[in-house]
Structures are given as C-alpha cells and as structure tokens.
Write a protein that holds these residues in place. Structure first.
Motif, PDB file in Angstrom:
ATOM      1  N   GLN A   5      38.045  66.794  39.316  1.00  0.00           N
ATOM      2  CA  GLN A   5      37.724  67.185  38.041  1.00  0.00           C
ATOM      3  C   GLN A   5      37.652  68.346  37.811  1.00  0.00           C
ATOM      4  N   GLY A   6      38.124  69.403  36.976  1.00  0.00           N
ATOM      5  CA  GLY A   6      37.817  70.863  36.776  1.00  0.00           C
ATOM      6  C   GLY A   6      38.493  71.483  37.666  1.00  0.00           C
ATOM      7  N   LYS A   7      38.790  71.253  38.901  1.00  0.00           N
ATOM      8  CA  LYS A   7      39.619  72.172  39.976  1.00  0.00           C
ATOM      9  C   LYS A   7      40.941  72.287  39.385  1.00  0.00           C
ATOM     10  N   PRO A   8      41.332  73.959  39.431  1.00  0.00           N
ATOM     11  CA  PRO A   8      42.848  74.176  38.889  1.00  0.00           C
ATOM     12  C   PRO A   8      43.820  73.651  39.564  1.00  0.00           C
ATOM     13  N   ARG A   9      44.854  73.449  39.002  1.00  0.00           N
ATOM     14  CA  ARG A   9      46.295  73.545  39.613  1.00  0.00           C
ATOM     15  C   ARG A   9      46.974  74.707  39.523  1.00  0.00           C
ATOM     16  N   LEU A  10      47.503  75.090  40.693  1.00  0.00           N
ATOM     17  CA  LEU A  10      48.265  76.206  40.926  1.00  0.00           C
ATOM     18  C   LEU A  10      49.871  75.961  40.870  1.00  0.00           C
ATOM     19  N   VAL A  11      50.503  76.199  40.077  1.00  0.00           N
ATOM     20  CA  VAL A  11      52.016  75.755  39.864  1.00  0.00           C
ATOM     21  C   VAL A  11      52.947  76.638  39.913  1.00  0.00           C
ATOM     22  N   PHE A  12      53.735  76.976  41.045  1.00  0.00           N
ATOM     23  CA  PHE A  12      54.976  77.709  40.999  1.00  0.00           C
ATOM     24  C   PHE A  12      55.990  77.034  40.414  1.00  0.00           C
ATOM     25  N   ILE A  46      41.092  84.983  50.129  1.00  0.00           N
ATOM     26  CA  ILE A  46      42.511  84.452  50.472  1.00  0.00           C
ATOM     27  C   ILE A  46      42.603  83.025  51.389  1.00  0.00           C
ATOM     28  N   SER A  47      41.641  82.825  52.218  1.00  0.00           N
ATOM     29  CA  SER A  47      41.445  81.562  52.585  1.00  0.00           C
ATOM     30  C   SER A  47      41.213  80.652  51.588  1.00  0.00           C
ATOM     31  N   ALA A  48      40.410  80.829  50.511  1.00  0.00           N
ATOM     32  CA  ALA A  48      40.332  79.709  49.424  1.00  0.00           C
ATOM     33  C   ALA A  48      41.566  79.444  48.822  1.00  0.00           C
ATOM     34  N   LEU A  49      42.557  80.359  48.739  1.00  0.00           N
ATOM     35  CA  LEU A  49      43.935  80.436  48.100  1.00  0.00           C
ATOM     36  C   LEU A  49      44.806  79.395  48.886  1.00  0.00           C
ATOM     37  N   THR A  50      44.888  79.967  50.229  1.00  0.00           N
ATOM     38  CA  THR A  50      45.845  79.354  51.070  1.00  0.00           C
ATOM     39  C   THR A  50      45.487  78.027  51.702  1.00  0.00           C
ATOM     40  N   MET A  51      44.152  77.533  51.444  1.00  0.00           N
ATOM     41  CA  MET A  51      43.817  76.303  52.047  1.00  0.00           C
ATOM     42  C   MET A  51      43.470  75.367  50.869  1.00  0.00           C
ATOM     43  N   ASP A  52      44.017  75.658  49.626  1.00  0.00           N
ATOM     44  CA  ASP A  52      43.856  74.951  48.543  1.00  0.00           C
ATOM     45  C   ASP A  52      42.376  74.529  47.953  1.00  0.00           C
ATOM     46  N   ALA A  55      42.242  75.950  44.413  1.00  0.00           N
ATOM     47  CA  ALA A  55      43.187  75.109  43.466  1.00  0.00           C
ATOM     48  C   ALA A  55      43.805  74.248  44.269  1.00  0.00           C
ATOM     49  N   ASP A  56      44.320  73.323  43.846  1.00  0.00           N
ATOM     50  CA  ASP A  56      45.452  72.497  44.341  1.00  0.00           C
ATOM     51  C   ASP A  56      46.781  73.105  43.974  1.00  0.00           C
ATOM     52  N   SER A  57      47.537  73.516  44.931  1.00  0.00           N
ATOM     53  CA  SER A  57      48.976  74.247  44.759  1.00  0.00           C
ATOM     54  C   SER A  57      50.041  73.178  44.730  1.00  0.00           C
ATOM     55  N   ALA A  58      51.290  73.608  44.029  1.00  0.00           N
ATOM     56  CA  ALA A  58      52.270  72.891  43.939  1.00  0.00           C
ATOM     57  C   ALA A  58      53.546  73.702  43.732  1.00  0.00           C
ATOM     58  N   ARG A 192      55.423  66.954  36.285  1.00  0.00           N
ATOM     59  CA  ARG A 192      54.796  66.165  37.273  1.00  0.00           C
ATOM     60  C   ARG A 192      53.862  67.168  38.319  1.00  0.00           C
ATOM     61  N   GLN A 193      54.018  68.399  38.168  1.00  0.00           N
ATOM     62  CA  GLN A 193      52.959  68.767  38.983  1.00  0.00           C
ATOM     63  C   GLN A 193      51.690  69.475  38.168  1.00  0.00           C
ATOM     64  N   LEU A 194      51.695  69.032  36.857  1.00  0.00           N
ATOM     65  CA  LEU A 194      50.612  69.323  36.071  1.00  0.00           C
ATOM     66  C   LEU A 194      49.630  68.132  35.839  1.00  0.00           C
ATOM     67  N   ASP A 195      48.348  68.441  35.522  1.00  0.00           N
ATOM     68  CA  ASP A 195      47.562  67.320  35.113  1.00  0.00           C
ATOM     69  C   ASP A 195      46.539  67.753  34.052  1.00  0.00           C
ATOM     70  N   PRO A 196      46.897  67.146  32.793  1.00  0.00           N
ATOM     71  CA  PRO A 196      46.277  67.502  31.780  1.00  0.00           C
ATOM     72  C   PRO A 196      44.749  67.250  31.614  1.00  0.00           C
ATOM     73  N   THR A 197      44.175  66.737  32.362  1.00  0.00           N
ATOM     74  CA  THR A 197      42.752  66.773  32.660  1.00  0.00           C
ATOM     75  C   THR A 197      42.118  68.140  33.251  1.00  0.00           C
ATOM     76  N   ARG A 198      42.933  68.814  34.036  1.00  0.00           N
ATOM     77  CA  ARG A 198      42.581  69.870  34.766  1.00  0.00           C
ATOM     78  C   ARG A 198      43.351  71.092  34.264  1.00  0.00           C
ATOM     79  N   PRO A 199      42.516  72.469  34.719  1.00  0.00           N
ATOM     80  CA  PRO A 199      43.151  73.796  34.207  1.00  0.00           C
ATOM     81  C   PRO A 199      44.245  73.967  34.973  1.00  0.00           C
ATOM     82  N   ALA A 200      45.374  74.629  34.534  1.00  0.00           N
ATOM     83  CA  ALA A 200      46.537  75.068  35.103  1.00  0.00           C
ATOM     84  C   ALA A 200      46.667  76.399  35.220  1.00  0.00           C
ATOM     85  N   ILE A 201      47.126  76.915  36.396  1.00  0.00           N
ATOM     86  CA  ILE A 201      47.567  78.449  36.453  1.00  0.00           C
ATOM     87  C   ILE A 201      49.057  78.219  37.080  1.00  0.00           C
TER      88      ILE A 201
END
Length: 324
Positions: A5-12, A46-52, A55-58, A192-201
């Motif tokens: 909860q609160g962890k962003p979603r990074l969606v491409f 960079i490690s925080a980005l690549t290892m999610d 943010a959880d990436s999708a 499907r890749q978004l979660d309205p309870t979490r911020p998205a990028i």
C-alpha cells in the motif's frame, strides 16, 4: 496493512507493432530507463528501479489484439474496407503535411509529389477506390526521406498492417463477443496494470500515448506522473479530432504531465500539446520538452528512455514518498 500500500506502480505503454513478450519488453524498457537515469545522476537509485524496490513495474501489452483483426483480412490494401483505407490515407497525409513544415524538407519535389498523390484532386470513385489508391501510394510514401529509416525493414503488407493500427483504434469498432470494441479492449490492458489504491507513474510511447490518455481519462486512481514520448496526440486530421472525450484535456487523475519529443521525430506533430490540451481542474497541463536529435531514427521507445531528460522526472517521481 498491505505491504504494497502506497508503493507506486510504474506502467509502460507501447506504441504500434505486433504481439510482444511483456516480460522481455519490460526488462528492455527498464534497462533503457536505467541508462538514462545513470546519465541523469541517479546511479545510486538504479538498483531500486531495476529490482522493483521503488515501484512495482508492469508493461501494458496490446499488440496481439490487432493481430485478431489482421486474421480477419486487414493484411493488404485491397482487403481494407473503405473506412479503414480512408483513415490510413488521412494518417499518411497528416504525417506528410507535418514533414513538409520542417525546414529541411521545404521545397523538396519528392515530398511534394507524394503529398499530391496521397490527396489528389478528383480521386477516382467506386467500390474499393480508397483501398486501391492506398496501395498505389505506399511505395512512394516509404521512399520519402524521413520515412525510410522506419520502413525499410518491413514488407508493404506488414507496413500497412502496422500503420493501420491508429486508425483501427480510433474507429471505435471491431467488437468482440461481449460487445467491447477494439479500443476498449486495448484500454482494458492498461487498466489491468493500474491499482487505484496506489500512486501510478505512466510512461507511454507513440500510439500508446493516445491509448494511455484515454485510459487515464476513465481512471479514478492517483497518477503521480504521466510521461509521453514521441506522441502523435496532436496530429490534426486523424488523431486530435477523434480523441475521447472532447475537447481533449489532462485527465483529472494526473498530477503532472511531461511531454518529450525529439526534434527529428517524424511522428510527432509540430503543434505542442501544451498549447492544445485543456488543463484539468488542478490546472495540470503537459510540460513540453524538446530534445536535440541523437540518432538517425529517433522515434524508438528505448531511444527516448535512454535520454537523461526523460529519465530524470521518472526517477524523481519514484523517489517522492508521501505524494499521491
């Protein structure tokens, strides 16, 4: 409490093209973004980005949905219905009009000839006229300077299938068994890749910027940052007047919007989105960023993501705890 909860979603969100391997594409896009982040001074992150970790990436993949339509016959000029062919001719005409406005192409007789062929006076009428006309102009369009880098590896039939995708999306047609049209099913892939309870990028490329803009207009969750790269949203004839809703505006869910385009990207109209899009109620507008050209074919998604100018706001958004 959910640990995420609160962890962003990074969606491409990708652009035109065929079916993709979402995990492979996600890895490639993240590597490219990491390259840009390193150049922008974010090497420790960079490690925080690549290892999610940040943010959880999708990767929102929808190219296979176009293949369903291709299997039904949209493979060659004479198998396009008249509306499909006319939309594709509009797209080509808009593209060539934009190309003609560039200083390096003004007065180019080859470009003038193909523009006249795409939009001739007194075009022949009759069943299949637009489809036949489309087939006759394709070779000349592909030979225009500025197009060759993107088309030289594709057969004419495959090029037509790929180029037809914006028109097919914007037709609001091709319903499935449940009645959901092609454009709705494509936006479903983003939702499907978004979660309205979490911020998205959300980072979107090319046709994906159109898809993402409309998907976010239907979305109620917080979008910390919307990044558009190589966007055709402002294309006058085909895209802009067919966007939904009208008039086009920044989605209410979006807290910031960064729009990037390479000065030599032949897909991007010269009209900046900041001058076209209406603000949302928070006053958010696209912030334009013109990039100097770095490659011969500047429209590629990973080409953009490797730019430090693009990576910087994404990394800043990922490192902004507590923001919606």
């Amino acid at each position: 409490m959910n640990a995420d909860q609160g962890k962003p979603r990074l969606v491409f969100v990708h652009g035109i093209g065929g079916p993709r391997d979402p995990q492979q594409e996600l890895a490639e896009w993240k590597r490219a973004l990491a390259d840009g982040a390193r150049q922008a001074g974010f090497a420790p992150e960079i490690s925080a980005l690549t290892m999610d970790w940040s943010a959880d990436s999708a990767f929102a993949s929808y190219g296979d949905l176009f293949d369903t339509g291709e299997a039904q016959g949209a493979g060659a000029p004479d198998t396009f219905d008249e509306e499909q062919a006319e939309l594709l001719l509009d797209l080509l005409g808009d593209f060539l009009d934009e190309l003609a406005e560039r200083p390096e192409h003004r007065g180019d007789p080859r470009l003038a000839r193909v523009r006249a062929q795409v939009r001739p006076d007194g075009q022949g009428q009759g069943v299949g006229a637009a489809g036949r006309h489309l087939g006759s102009v394709l070779a000349n369009v592909a030979a225009v300077p500025g197009l060759r880098w993107g088309t030289q590896r594709l057969s004419a039939a495959r090029l037509l299938r790929v180029l037809s995708q914006p028109g097919r999306y914007l037709r609001r047609a091709e319903p499935d068994a449940t009645g959901r049209t092609l454009d709705q099913r494509i936006r479903d892939r983003v939702h499907r890749q978004l979660d309205p309870t979490r911020p998205a990028i959300v980072v979107a490329h090319s046709l994906g910027t159109v898809v993402a803009l409309e998907a976010l207009a239907e979305y109620n969750g917080p979008v910390r940052l919307f990044v558009t790269i190589g966007s055709p949203i402002g294309t006058r004839g085909l895209v802009w007047p067919r966007l939904v809703p009208q008039p086009p505006a920044t989605p209410e869910s979006v807290g910031a919007w960064a729009d990037f385009w390479d000065g030599d990207d032949v897909v991007v109209p010269r009209r900046t989105l900041a001058k076209l899009v209406k603000p949302n109620t928070a006053g958010v507008l696209p912030v334009p960023h013109l990039l100097d050209s770095a490659t011969l074919w500047s429209h590629g998604a990973t080409t953009y993501l490797r730019r430090p100018e693009v990576a910087r706001p994404v990394m800043e958004a990922l490192a902004a705890p507590g923001r919606p």
